[in-house]
Structure formats: structure tokens, C-alpha cells
Design a protein around this motif. Structure first.
Motif, short mmCIF file in Angstrom:
data_model
loop_
_atom_site.label_atom_id
_atom_site.label_comp_id
_atom_site.label_asym_id
_atom_site.label_seq_id
_atom_site.Cartn_x
_atom_site.Cartn_y
_atom_site.Cartn_z
N TYR A 231 0.88 -1.03 0.08
CA TYR A 231 -0.21 -0.15 -0.01
C TYR A 231 1.08 1.26 -0.06
O TYR A 231 0.68 2.12 -0.79
N CYS B 174 2.75 1.66 -3.39
CA CYS B 174 1.84 1.97 -4.46
C CYS B 174 1.52 3.60 -4.31
O CYS B 174 1.24 4.39 -5.24
N PHE C 46 6.61 -3.76 -9.89
CA PHE C 46 5.61 -2.83 -10.25
C PHE C 46 5.12 -3.36 -11.72
O PHE C 46 5.92 -3.70 -12.54
N VAL D 26 7.13 3.28 -13.49
CA VAL D 26 6.03 3.96 -13.21
C VAL D 26 5.92 5.33 -13.64
O VAL D 26 4.92 6.10 -13.83
N ILE E 143 -1.83 1.41 -11.62
CA ILE E 143 -0.40 1.16 -11.39
C ILE E 143 -0.48 -0.19 -10.17
O ILE E 143 -1.45 -0.10 -9.35
N LEU F 256 1.19 -2.91 -7.92
CA LEU F 256 2.39 -3.25 -7.11
C LEU F 256 2.30 -4.61 -6.49
O LEU F 256 1.29 -4.83 -5.55
#
Length: 143
Positions: free
Chosen positions: A60, A63, A96, A101, A110, A112
Motif C-alpha cells: 500500500y 503504491c 511494479f 511508473v 499502477i 504493485l
């Protein structure tokens, strides 16, 4: 007459007491391995839950760093790695999707993924249980 009755009572109670002690010892010998197995199983289960939560938090936060406008992949990876190191997670891989990114446009996703093996992150019986890879996956939209 009273003398004979009183002398017989202690013999019976001594015999009964030794039988009770023997039964308690047998019960203890039977129950102890089960109790030890339950305690160690609870510790292992709690450590795997902690590992999964650590992966979730690291994914979390990594990202979240990656979706910022000025973010680079290296910064987001180092943010996730810092959390993994702080929580003593071993052999974790951070990936990723897409790999860079900075090439992602605003409004695109995106992803992760962080993966860690259970064997090297087990506090007690890592070599006795089957190795599994725990995976945490977070999807966010770039700002």
C-alpha cells in the motif's frame, strides 16, 4: 475394634492417592504433546498473519508513493523496502506493473505486487512446513 478400623483407612487412602497420582501423570504425558503442538501452531499462525499484514502495508505504501505525479520507481520501491526491513521480512520481492511508473499516464492503473516466502520468515518451524509464497497486490490509479 476402633483401632482396627482406623488402621485400615490410611492404607486405602495411600493406595488411592498413588493411583490418582499415576493417572494424573499418564494424562499429563498424553496431553502435553498436544498442548505443545497447539501453542507452537498458534505462534506460527500468528507470524504468518503478521507477515501477510506486513506485505499489505508495504504494498500500500509503495503504491501510494508510485501514484504521485513526480514519483519514480526507485523511490516507491525503496519506500516498500523500508517497511519490509522495519518489520523484519526476509527475501521479499517488489514488482511494479508496469515496471517503470514514470511512463504511466494520469488516470491509468499502477499495480504493485510484493511476494515473500514463508520458510525464511517463520520464527519456529520454517524447515518443517511446506514453503508457500505469500503475495500482496495493490492497484491504484495514477494522480
Amino acid at each position: 475394634m476402633n483401632r482396627f478400623l482406623n488402621s485400615a483407612s490410611p492404607r486405602r487412602s495411600r493406595s488411592t492417592a498413588s493411583v490418582r497420582r499415576g493417572a494424573a501423570a499418564v494424562e499429563f504425558a498424553v496431553c502435553l504433546p498436544v498442548l505443545v503442538l497447539l501453542v507452537f501452531g498458534a505462534i506460527e499462525g500468528a507470524s504468518f498473519i503478521f507477515l501477510k499484514q506486513s506485505l499489505n502495508v508495504a504494498a500500500y505504501e509503495g503504491c501510494r508513493e508510485a501514484i504521485r505525479n513526480s514519483a519514480a520507481t526507485a523511490e516507491a520501491t525503496s519506500r516498500a523496502d523500508a517497511i519490509l526491513v522495519a518489520r523484519n521480512v526476509n527475501d521479499a520481492t517488489v514488482r511494479f506493473i508496469p515496471a517503470d511508473v514514470t511512463t504511466v499516464s494520469r488516470g491509468e492503473k499502477i499495480i504493485l505486487e510484493i511476494t515473500a516466502p514463508t520458510r525464511t520468515n517463520s520464527p519456529l518451524a520454517g524447515q518443517f512446513i511446506n514453503n508457500r509464497d505469500l503475495v500482496s497486490r495493490v492497484v491504484m490509479v495514477k494522480e
